[in-house]
Motif scaffolding. Structure first.
Motif, short mmCIF file in Angstrom:
data_model
loop_
_atom_site.label_atom_id
_atom_site.label_comp_id
_atom_site.label_asym_id
_atom_site.label_seq_id
_atom_site.Cartn_x
_atom_site.Cartn_y
_atom_site.Cartn_z
N ARG A 175 -5.77 3.55 7.29
CA ARG A 175 -6.73 2.65 6.48
C ARG A 175 -6.88 2.81 5.25
NH1 ARG A 175 -10.45 1.87 12.24
NH2 ARG A 175 -8.92 0.67 13.46
N GLN A 203 -7.95 12.17 20.57
CA GLN A 203 -8.70 11.42 19.89
C GLN A 203 -8.86 12.03 18.52
OE1 GLN A 203 -8.78 8.56 21.95
NE2 GLN A 203 -10.99 8.51 21.48
N PHE A 238 -4.46 -2.32 15.80
CA PHE A 238 -5.97 -1.69 15.56
C PHE A 238 -6.17 -0.36 16.22
CE2 PHE A 238 -6.09 -6.13 14.49
CZ PHE A 238 -6.65 -6.36 13.36
N PHE A 239 -5.21 -0.08 17.26
CA PHE A 239 -5.27 1.24 17.92
C PHE A 239 -4.03 1.95 17.55
CE2 PHE A 239 -8.13 -1.87 20.00
CZ PHE A 239 -9.34 -1.30 19.78
N ILE A 267 -5.49 7.30 12.02
CA ILE A 267 -6.02 5.88 11.62
C ILE A 267 -6.71 5.89 10.28
CG2 ILE A 267 -7.60 4.13 12.45
CD1 ILE A 267 -6.57 4.77 15.29
N ASN A 268 -7.64 7.17 10.24
CA ASN A 268 -8.27 7.03 8.99
C ASN A 268 -7.55 6.99 7.74
OD1 ASN A 268 -11.28 7.30 7.86
ND2 ASN A 268 -10.40 9.04 7.05
N SER A 286 -7.57 9.67 15.44
CA SER A 286 -8.59 9.39 14.50
C SER A 286 -8.17 9.70 13.02
CB SER A 286 -10.07 9.81 14.82
OG SER A 286 -10.92 9.67 13.90
#
Lengths: 142, 642
Positions: free
Chosen positions: B54, B43, B115-116, B50-51, B47
């Protein structure tokens, strides 16, 4: 629960998605720029036309929340939480309240004049006592 | 039942049980810990990715919005692509027309926003961001594809490491479990061994290894139960060694311990495997013989006695040790362990009192036992109340026929029982620990009397018997010197008699005492000579001035040529060593004649005179200078008192 069922309905999933910023039907909340929405949900105090805007986090739908994180605050969930905590710790601002129950979220939006949150546009109904302030994202927009 | 083997045995052992517990715990813990930790790490990586995606895409959209010229955008995103993480990019205007784009050869360009992490089954994270100009007006859309592979590799690596770590952890845990189990097993075995040793120690005598009193009680109880169940009698022996005290007192405790060990070994050999031999303390032993009646018990007791009559060899010395055995039988003589022990003890004392051997319990013995206990208590008072009297038995000089000395003999004038002989109360005094006091009292009384005779013109010697315990008194010589000084006695008139057994040890302590006494002028006489195992050669080392031939040889010498030969040889050898000889047990004129013929120096016995109280011996010494006649034919006592 009805909202959740609608969210995960495959038929709905194929449709064009609209994520909107909502407020109570009787509230006066003027439209916000994307930067203002981002700041608002990152814990920065935003006052518009004399009205202090209060952000409410909608955690009723994991996909909605991820889209919100990706399209509005541009962060991962962990980093968002970290940023919120850092801001709260440094400045003492209140943390945006989180709602995992849709009815409680709707109730909070209706009862608080400056409260805003995000939802799928499909989930807002006329008789829910909510109004759409502005669209935040739609799936075909990009 | 078949003995479990292999895994079945292992599972029942300590290690097996430990491993079962450890495996059961880890079957729950390992998945929880490792899978849980790996999930959290995964995770974290996702994370982070993804961070980055984005925030980077947002920043790039802001940058792109400031200058939308295609050439600039191409340059900008080529730079971005060189970073390696962006594998696809495309900018379209608001109508959807591509302004600029680039993608790698293997990258799927069918854009579908993620989105994941790892969504849609590809290895690219697709993201679209609106491109606004500085006024905030939407000018297009930026679509980016970020490579998920490095993050996925990191996650996979973490999985692999986690897996190996889990395997290593399990292996280490099993190793530690087995090692710990072995250590616990060793500790448990050691504890069991120590507990067994302690239990053995608690129930056995450390010197001989025989069961002790506590275990004997238990065995007695078991024997009683078995006897009641099977209606078969059993016997209990209590045994006490004769002369052990002398050995212990003279040769020391180490020699005594050797005797006890040898006794234990002999007892074990003499009885059956099913019999119990126990040591109760000191020189007291007990034997429990199941399924034995009185005849069988007597036979076994006789066998034990024969075994113990064989001389013991300690430090190259041959020591005669006998035994006294008391026998009590269940159910005839007692119905519980305590009464059986008590009655066997009574029987044993009776045997000892009779001079050794064995005695089967008889209810009549109980009376004597009670008497003995009462007497022991009364003896202390008797000594304090001057109930001990001194009798004197004359010794005649075989050359002159005159009284040349007396032997002091103690008598207890008991207020209720009358006159008690030393054979009765001296053992009690030894047991009660008052023998030294008694001995010194008799020496003092005798010395005072002798000094009195000397002052009256009769210079005769007085002989007093010593207990072996007196030889252990480090201040004994000093006490004798004080008595001689106080009584005004010439030391050379005092003779101290010690038994042959008492000098067997030939210890430095005895040697020292004899030397001190000799230096003072006190003479040493060896009593009961011939009954022990000492030799004249040994006497040569000691300052001995006199030996007293035991009466057992003298009495029979008239009829037994061997005894006569022994007496003669003893006299000759003693004379050769410069030692005077006294013959005890002279009961006839014939004895006197023969002793005179052998050249014996002195004689003592009932034929000459019985032991006499003070008044009578005074009279004897006053009237008769010559007490014996050699060559006469009288067979009645020459002096029988007033």
């Amino acid at each position: 629960m009805g909202l959740l069922l609608m969210t995960f309905n495959p038929a709905v999933a194929d449709q064009v998605r609209h994520m909107v910023l909502v407020a109570g039907a009787n509230a006066y909340v003027p439209p916000l720029t994307p930067a203002e929405v981002r700041k608002l949900f990152l814990g920065v105090v935003i006052t518009k036309d004399g009205q202090r805007i209060e952000p409410l986090l909608n955690l009723t739908d994991p996909l909605l929340h991820e889209v919100f994180l990706q399209k509005v605050v541009f962060m991962s969930s962990e980093n968002y939480q970290r940023q919120l905590l850092a801001r709260i710790n440094h400045l003492g601002d209140p943390r945006p309240q989180e709602y995992s129950d849709p009815w409680q979220l709707i109730s909070a939006l209706r009862s608080r004049p400056g409260a805003v949150s995000y939802m799928w546009a499909q989930d807002t109904r006329p008789r829910m006592g909510l109004k759409i302030v502005q669209e935040l994202w739609q799936s075909r927009q990009e | 039942m078949a003995k479990p083997t292999g895994i079945a045995r292992l599972s029942k052992g300590l290690i097996g049980r430990l491993m079962t517990v450890v495996v059961a715990i880890h079957a729950i813990l390992v998945p929880l810990l490792f899978v849980g930790v790996l999930y959290i790490v995964k995770q974290g990586y996702e994370s982070l990715f993804i961070n980055q995606v984005r925030s980077d895409s947002h920043m790039l959209a802001v940058l792109a919005g400031r200058d939308l010229r295609p050439a600039r955008l191409q340059t900008l995103f080529e730079e971005v692509a060189l970073s390696g993480s962006v594998v696809f990019w495309e900018i379209t205007d608001t109508s959807g027309q591509t302004i600029a784009s680039a993608h790698g050869p293997d990258v799927r360009t069918n854009f579908q926003e993620d989105f994941f992490f790892d969504e849609h089954g590809d290895t690219v994270y697709h993201i679209s961001v609106p491109v606004n100009d500085d006024a905030g007006i939407l000018r297009g859309v930026l679509r980016l594809g970020y490579d998920e592979t490095p993050t996925q590799e990191q996650i996979d690596n973490t999985y692999h490491r986690g897996f190996y770590l889990a395997i290593g952890y399990i292996a280490l845990t099993l190793f530690l479990t087995i090692s710990g189990g072995r250590i616990l097993n060793l500790m448990r075995k050691e504890l069991v061994t120590q507990a067994s040793a302690l239990e053995h120690q608690a129930l056995h005598d450390t010197l001989t290894g025989l069961p002790n009193r506590a275990l004997l009680h238990d065995r007695l109880k078991q024997s009683i139960l078995a006897s009641q169940r099977e209606h078969a009698p059993f016997a209990l022996f209590l045994m006490d060694l004769d002369r052990f005290k002398e050995v212990n007192d003279t040769l020391g405790h180490q020699a005594g311990d050797v005797i006890l060990q040898q006794t234990a070994a002999r007892l074990r050999e003499a009885v059956r495997e099913s019999d119990t031999v126990a040591r109760l303390g000191g020189d007291e032993f007990a034997v429990v013989l199941p399924k034995v009646d009185v005849d069988g018990a007597v036979l076994i007791a006789e066998k034990i006695l024969r075994t113990l009559q064989e001389p013991f060899v300690v430090e190259s010395r041959t020591l005669p040790i006998g035994a006294s055995i008391g026998i009590a039988l269940f159910p005839g003589h007692g119905e519980d362990a305590a009464s059986l022990l008590s009655r066997a003890d009574v029987a044993m004392y009776a045997a000892k009192h009779a001079g050794g051997g064995l005695t089967v319990y008889d209810p009549d013995l109980d009376r004597h036992s009670m008497d003995r206990l009462t007497l022991t208590a009364e003896l202390r008072q008797g000594i304090d109340h001057d109930e001990i009297e001194v009798y004197y038995q004359p010794k005649a000089d075989l050359h002159t026929g005159e009284v040349c000395g007396v032997e002091a003999l103690a008598r207890w004038r008991h207020p209720r029982l009358g006159l008690i002989l030393p054979e009765e109360f001296i053992p009690l005094a030894e047991r009660a620990g008052v023998i030294n006091t008694l001995t010194l009292r008799i020496i003092e009384a005798s010395a005072r009397q002798c000094a009195h005779w000397s002052s009256g013109g009769r210079r005769i010697s007085v002989a007093v018997n010593l207990s072996p315990l007196s030889l252990l008194d480090a201040k004994f010589a000093e006490k004798i010197a004080e008595i001689i000084r106080n009584c005004g006695l010439s030391a050379c008139t005092l003779i101290l008699e010690v038994t042959e057994g008492a000098i067997m040890a030939d210890t430095p302590q005895v040697q020292e005492l004899f030397t001190q006494l000799d230096a003072m002028g006190v003479r040493i006489s060896i009593d009961d000579f011939g009954t022990g195992y000492s030799s004249l050669a040994r006497l040569k080392k000691l300052p001995v001035s006199e030996v007293k031939i035991d009466k057992s040889f003298v009495i029979d010498m008239l009829t037994d040529d061997n005894d006569a030969a022994i007496v003669r040889a003893t006299i000759d050898l003693a004379h050769n060593l410069g030692i005077k000889v006294v013959a005890e047990g002279v009961e006839t004129q014939g004895h006197l004649e023969m002793l005179a013929a052998f050249g014996c120096d002195m004689a003592q016995g009932y034929h000459i005179s019985r032991p006499l109280p003070t008044l009578e011996i005074r009279h004897l010494l006053a009237v008769d200078r010559k007490i014996i006649t050699i060559g006469g034919n009288e067979d009645k006592p020459l002096f029988s008192g007033l």
